[in-house]
Scaffold this motif. Sequence first.
Motif, short mmCIF file in Angstrom:
data_model
loop_
_atom_site.label_atom_id
_atom_site.label_comp_id
_atom_site.label_asym_id
_atom_site.label_seq_id
_atom_site.Cartn_x
_atom_site.Cartn_y
_atom_site.Cartn_z
N LEU A 88 -3.79 2.12 -8.48
CA LEU A 88 -2.55 1.42 -8.82
C LEU A 88 -1.47 1.78 -7.80
O LEU A 88 -1.44 2.89 -7.26
CB LEU A 88 -2.08 1.81 -10.22
CG LEU A 88 -3.10 1.66 -11.34
CD1 LEU A 88 -3.73 3.02 -11.67
CD2 LEU A 88 -2.50 1.05 -12.58
N GLY A 89 -0.57 0.84 -7.54
CA GLY A 89 0.51 1.08 -6.60
C GLY A 89 0.08 1.05 -5.14
O GLY A 89 0.83 1.46 -4.26
N ALA A 90 -1.13 0.56 -4.86
CA ALA A 90 -1.62 0.51 -3.49
C ALA A 90 -0.99 -0.65 -2.73
O ALA A 90 -0.64 -1.68 -3.32
CB ALA A 90 -3.14 0.38 -3.47
N HIS A 91 -0.90 -0.51 -1.43
CA HIS A 91 -0.39 -1.57 -0.55
C HIS A 91 -1.40 -1.87 0.54
O HIS A 91 -1.86 -2.99 0.68
CB HIS A 91 0.96 -1.15 0.05
CG HIS A 91 1.55 -2.16 0.96
ND1 HIS A 91 1.98 -1.86 2.24
CD2 HIS A 91 1.77 -3.49 0.79
CE1 HIS A 91 2.44 -2.95 2.82
NE2 HIS A 91 2.33 -3.95 1.96
N GLN A 92 -1.77 -0.84 1.30
CA GLN A 92 -2.79 -0.95 2.34
C GLN A 92 -3.95 -0.03 1.94
O GLN A 92 -3.82 1.18 1.92
CB GLN A 92 -2.22 -0.55 3.69
CG GLN A 92 -1.08 -1.45 4.15
CD GLN A 92 -0.41 -0.97 5.43
OE1 GLN A 92 -0.39 0.22 5.71
NE2 GLN A 92 0.13 -1.92 6.19
N LEU A 93 -5.10 -0.64 1.64
CA LEU A 93 -6.22 0.15 1.12
C LEU A 93 -6.72 1.17 2.12
O LEU A 93 -7.24 2.23 1.74
CB LEU A 93 -7.36 -0.77 0.68
CG LEU A 93 -7.12 -1.63 -0.55
CD1 LEU A 93 -8.37 -2.41 -0.90
CD2 LEU A 93 -6.68 -0.79 -1.74
N ALA A 94 -6.60 0.87 3.43
CA ALA A 94 -7.08 1.80 4.44
C ALA A 94 -6.00 2.81 4.86
O ALA A 94 -6.26 3.65 5.72
CB ALA A 94 -7.57 1.04 5.67
N ASN A 95 -4.85 2.70 4.26
CA ASN A 95 -3.73 3.59 4.59
C ASN A 95 -3.05 3.97 3.28
O ASN A 95 -2.01 3.42 2.93
CB ASN A 95 -2.76 2.88 5.54
CG ASN A 95 -1.61 3.77 5.96
OD1 ASN A 95 -1.73 5.00 5.96
ND2 ASN A 95 -0.49 3.15 6.31
N PRO A 96 -3.63 4.91 2.54
CA PRO A 96 -3.12 5.23 1.21
C PRO A 96 -1.63 5.56 1.21
O PRO A 96 -1.14 6.29 2.06
CB PRO A 96 -3.96 6.45 0.80
CG PRO A 96 -5.22 6.30 1.56
CD PRO A 96 -4.82 5.71 2.88
N VAL A 158 -1.15 -15.94 -6.13
CA VAL A 158 -2.38 -15.19 -6.29
C VAL A 158 -2.40 -14.14 -5.19
O VAL A 158 -1.98 -14.39 -4.06
CB VAL A 158 -3.62 -16.11 -6.24
CG1 VAL A 158 -3.70 -16.87 -4.93
CG2 VAL A 158 -4.90 -15.33 -6.47
N THR A 159 -2.87 -12.93 -5.53
CA THR A 159 -2.82 -11.81 -4.59
C THR A 159 -4.13 -11.05 -4.58
O THR A 159 -4.88 -11.06 -5.57
CB THR A 159 -1.69 -10.84 -4.97
OG1 THR A 159 -1.76 -10.52 -6.37
CG2 THR A 159 -0.32 -11.46 -4.70
N GLY A 160 -4.42 -10.39 -3.45
CA GLY A 160 -5.63 -9.58 -3.39
C GLY A 160 -5.94 -9.04 -2.01
O GLY A 160 -5.27 -9.35 -1.03
N TRP A 161 -7.02 -8.26 -1.96
CA TRP A 161 -7.45 -7.59 -0.73
C TRP A 161 -8.78 -8.12 -0.21
O TRP A 161 -9.48 -7.44 0.53
CB TRP A 161 -7.60 -6.09 -0.97
CG TRP A 161 -6.32 -5.33 -1.09
CD1 TRP A 161 -5.49 -4.95 -0.08
CD2 TRP A 161 -5.75 -4.80 -2.29
NE1 TRP A 161 -4.43 -4.24 -0.58
CE2 TRP A 161 -4.56 -4.12 -1.93
CE3 TRP A 161 -6.11 -4.82 -3.64
CZ2 TRP A 161 -3.74 -3.48 -2.86
CZ3 TRP A 161 -5.30 -4.20 -4.57
CH2 TRP A 161 -4.13 -3.54 -4.17
N GLY A 162 -9.17 -9.32 -0.57
CA GLY A 162 -10.49 -9.82 -0.19
C GLY A 162 -10.57 -10.27 1.26
O GLY A 162 -9.65 -10.11 2.05
N ARG A 163 -11.72 -10.84 1.61
CA ARG A 163 -11.95 -11.33 2.96
C ARG A 163 -10.96 -12.44 3.31
O ARG A 163 -10.48 -13.15 2.44
CB ARG A 163 -13.39 -11.84 3.11
CG ARG A 163 -14.43 -10.73 2.98
CD ARG A 163 -15.84 -11.30 3.10
NE ARG A 163 -16.83 -10.26 2.94
CZ ARG A 163 -17.32 -9.53 3.94
NH1 ARG A 163 -16.89 -9.74 5.17
NH2 ARG A 163 -18.21 -8.60 3.71
N LEU A 170 -10.87 -8.31 5.40
CA LEU A 170 -9.45 -8.11 5.65
C LEU A 170 -9.31 -6.99 6.68
O LEU A 170 -9.83 -5.90 6.48
CB LEU A 170 -8.75 -7.73 4.34
CG LEU A 170 -7.24 -7.53 4.36
CD1 LEU A 170 -6.53 -8.83 4.71
CD2 LEU A 170 -6.77 -7.01 3.02
N PRO A 171 -8.64 -7.24 7.82
CA PRO A 171 -8.59 -6.22 8.87
C PRO A 171 -7.79 -4.99 8.47
O PRO A 171 -6.86 -5.07 7.65
CB PRO A 171 -7.93 -6.96 10.04
CG PRO A 171 -7.15 -8.07 9.42
CD PRO A 171 -7.93 -8.47 8.21
#
Length: 280
Positions: A88-96, A158-163, A170-171
């Motif tokens: 929860l509260g994430a913005h960039q999954l590869a940059n916590p 609609v929001t998300g981290w998908g391709r 997602l780069p």
Amino acid sequence: MMGGLCSQLALLLLLFPAHGAVESQDQPVFSRIIGGQDVQEGKWPWQVSVQEDDKHVCGGSLIAAQWVVSAAHCFNPSASPSQYRVVLGAHQLANPSPHQVTREVQQIILQPSYNKTSSVADIALVRLEKPVTFTKFIQPIALPGASRQFPVGKTCWVTGWGRVEVGKPLPTPKTLQQLEVPIISTAACNDRYNSLNPNSPLGPERIKSSMLCAGYTDSPKGFCNGDSGGPLACEEGDTWYLAGAVSWFRIRNVRGELCSDPEFPGVFTRLMAYDSWIQG
């Protein structure tokens, strides 16, 4: 992205690699954001990342301090809740972010009427092991209740981290994406899908009253793999409501690659249809 001739139109249910894969002309495909834009941190504080074995698999929406709504098809029925966690509260999954928190999953409740073939009742409630503390970056989204309607033509998000493209994740740093989409009537959505397969074994009303259509019929913008379960958020007054959860999207086969079809809108689970179940 949608250029080229299609060898055939298909609608697939693509399960996560560990779950196997089923191919059928009348099965749904998971969803991702295509043609979206980066989100400013904290803009959608109810968005969560549902992770299985520490890997992002789906989106979801925080609706209370200990509860998340997602899609039923996001979860392997044979898996233990302990295999999942919610960020929860994430913005960039590869940059916590220092603002994000992680909760283990205590319980996964699939809607009893869920049918993976028709995608009816494609909704799940996830109980977190411990409640979260609300902050600027972690906030619940309001439920619409059983009677609130969102008019045709209304634009929601609609929001998300998908391709972001076929075969393209997602780069890095994997920034949350957003896409504005208009609501489409159930009748118009059924007409569109029936134009492809009028003799579908699922019948002429492929889009049920418990589903909600939103998106485009003339644009490559849409969603496919990776963002299932994520929110369709609609604003009324000063309140954001969870109108739907990303469920499925019509796809087509372009030279052996699966692409979201620009002529078909996306389909969401309509939250209003399951209000009494959620409240219970």
